[in-house]
Design an enzyme around this catalytic site. Structure first.
Site, PDB file in Angstrom:
ATOM      1  N   SER A 159      34.505  37.240  71.887  1.00 28.32           N
ATOM      2  CA  SER A 159      35.583  37.639  71.000  1.00 28.32           C
ATOM      3  C   SER A 159      35.246  37.269  69.561  1.00 28.32           C
ATOM      4  O   SER A 159      34.241  37.729  69.022  1.00 28.32           O
ATOM      5  CB  SER A 159      36.899  37.015  71.477  1.00 28.32           C
ATOM      6  N   ASP A 253      40.567  46.690  76.915  1.00 32.10           N
ATOM      7  CA  ASP A 253      40.548  45.812  75.750  1.00 32.10           C
ATOM      8  C   ASP A 253      40.627  46.665  74.494  1.00 32.10           C
ATOM      9  O   ASP A 253      39.811  47.579  74.311  1.00 32.10           O
ATOM     10  CB  ASP A 253      39.250  44.996  75.761  1.00 32.10           C
ATOM     11  N   HIS A 283      40.552  41.900  77.921  1.00 35.56           N
ATOM     12  CA  HIS A 283      39.999  40.979  76.936  1.00 35.56           C
ATOM     13  C   HIS A 283      40.162  39.541  77.431  1.00 35.56           C
ATOM     14  O   HIS A 283      41.214  39.151  77.919  1.00 35.56           O
ATOM     15  CB  HIS A 283      40.727  41.139  75.599  1.00 35.56           C
TER      16      HIS A 283
END
Length: 315
Positions: A159, A253, A283
């Site tokens: 991320s 995501d 995610h």
């Protein structure tokens, strides 16, 4: 790009998150959220698998001492080195939030992992996290003896940490800096465009629109930074000198299409890339490695470890 439906184990994770009633994040404030997330970190990382050894220490950073945690595998070294950057929107996360992931990565890859506790926004907006990430990578490259390292080096992040890994790879190439042999970007926060199909369809699954905007406000401070390639490397004019990469995305995501676009940019600029999209995942799935987690998280870590071994075994 996404499966007909979210995998049942990922759906169970979403259901647990919904029961916490954390979203939208903005309404709680940074301090309260960090306290809440320490509790969830403890729950998620309980009963961690053993590794050869761990060491908490500091290394020199641009603003003083920079905390890191070094994970060593079992066996006799030297070992290749992975510098790891955690996710959390540049606002949350730390050494505890990704302890389980780092431990599994050590066990699967046989690498020394150096997890970096970089400075967080909004107290320390861009480019603080980037400066810390690069400084930690420089230290790891310059001190193989302290790590029992072969001198081979990769950067890995998920991320926001995936964005940092990509930026560090770019900086190292442009500045003739530490030799980064490989980069692994797990659902990286790069190239996000609100017009992407993934953003249109999946914002609200883990990452809500107002929270994405809040993260941007906390980290960038001003829109003047948005086109800076060290804020988002998809803005770089040429990526041809960066390390080969693995790019992982998740079907459900909102960041999926940005990660895919970055993988395509790397390929277009002549960089070797293995791109993998987990079509039924969400995610953050790769950190769900506990007993009540997601089996595909273990699959993803195993594949990443294979890629690292292949990269380090290459002549």
């Amino acid at each position: 790009m996404e499966a007909p439906e979210i995998h049942p184990q990922a759906r169970a994770v979403l259901d647990r998150q919904e029961r916490l009633r954390l979203y939208p994040l903005r309404k709680h404030g940074v301090r309260r959220l960090r306290l809440l997330m320490r509790v969830t970190d403890w729950f998620q990382n309980r009963n961690p698998p053993a590794v050869g050894a761990t060491e908490d220490r500091t290394v020199p950073g641009p603003a003083g001492s920079l905390p890191v945690r070094i994970y060593r595998p079992d066996g006799t070294g030297p070992f290749p080195t992975v510098v790891f950057f955690h996710g959390g929107g540049f606002v949350f996360g730390g050494l505890e939030s990704h302890d389980l992931l780092c431990r599994h990565l050590v066990r699967e890859s046989g690498c020394v992992v150096v997890a970096v506790d970089y400075r967080l926004a909004p107290e320390h907006p861009f480019p603080a996290a980037v400066e810390d990430a690069y400084a930690a990578t420089e230290w790891a490259a310059a001190h193989p003896g302290a790590l029992d390292s072969t001198g081979q080096l990769a950067v890995v992040g998920d991320s926001a940490g995936g964005a940092l890994a990509a930026v560090v790879s770019l900086m190292a190439a442009e500045r003739d800096g530490p030799a980064v042999d490989y980069q692994v970007l797990v659902y990286p926060g790069v190239g996000l465009d609100e017009d992407h199909p993934s953003a249109q369809a999946h914002t609200g699954i883990v990452l809500h629109e107002e929270d994405l905007e809040w993260f941007r406000e906390c980290y960038y401070g001003s829109d003047v930074h948005l086109r800076n390639p060290y804020a988002d490397p998809i803005n770089a004019g040429d990526l041809g000198g960066v390390a080969p990469a693995t790019v992982v995305t998740a079907g459900f995501d909102p960041l999926r299409d940005g990660g895919k676009a970055y993988a395509e940019r790397l390929v277009a600029d002549g960089v070797a890339v293995r791109y993998e999209n987990y079509e039924d995942m969400i995610h953050g799935f790769a950190t769900n490695l506990g007993a009540d987690g997601i089996d595909r998280a273990h699959e993803a870590v195993a594949h990443i470890a294979d890629d690292l071994r292949d990269a380090f075994d290459s002549p």
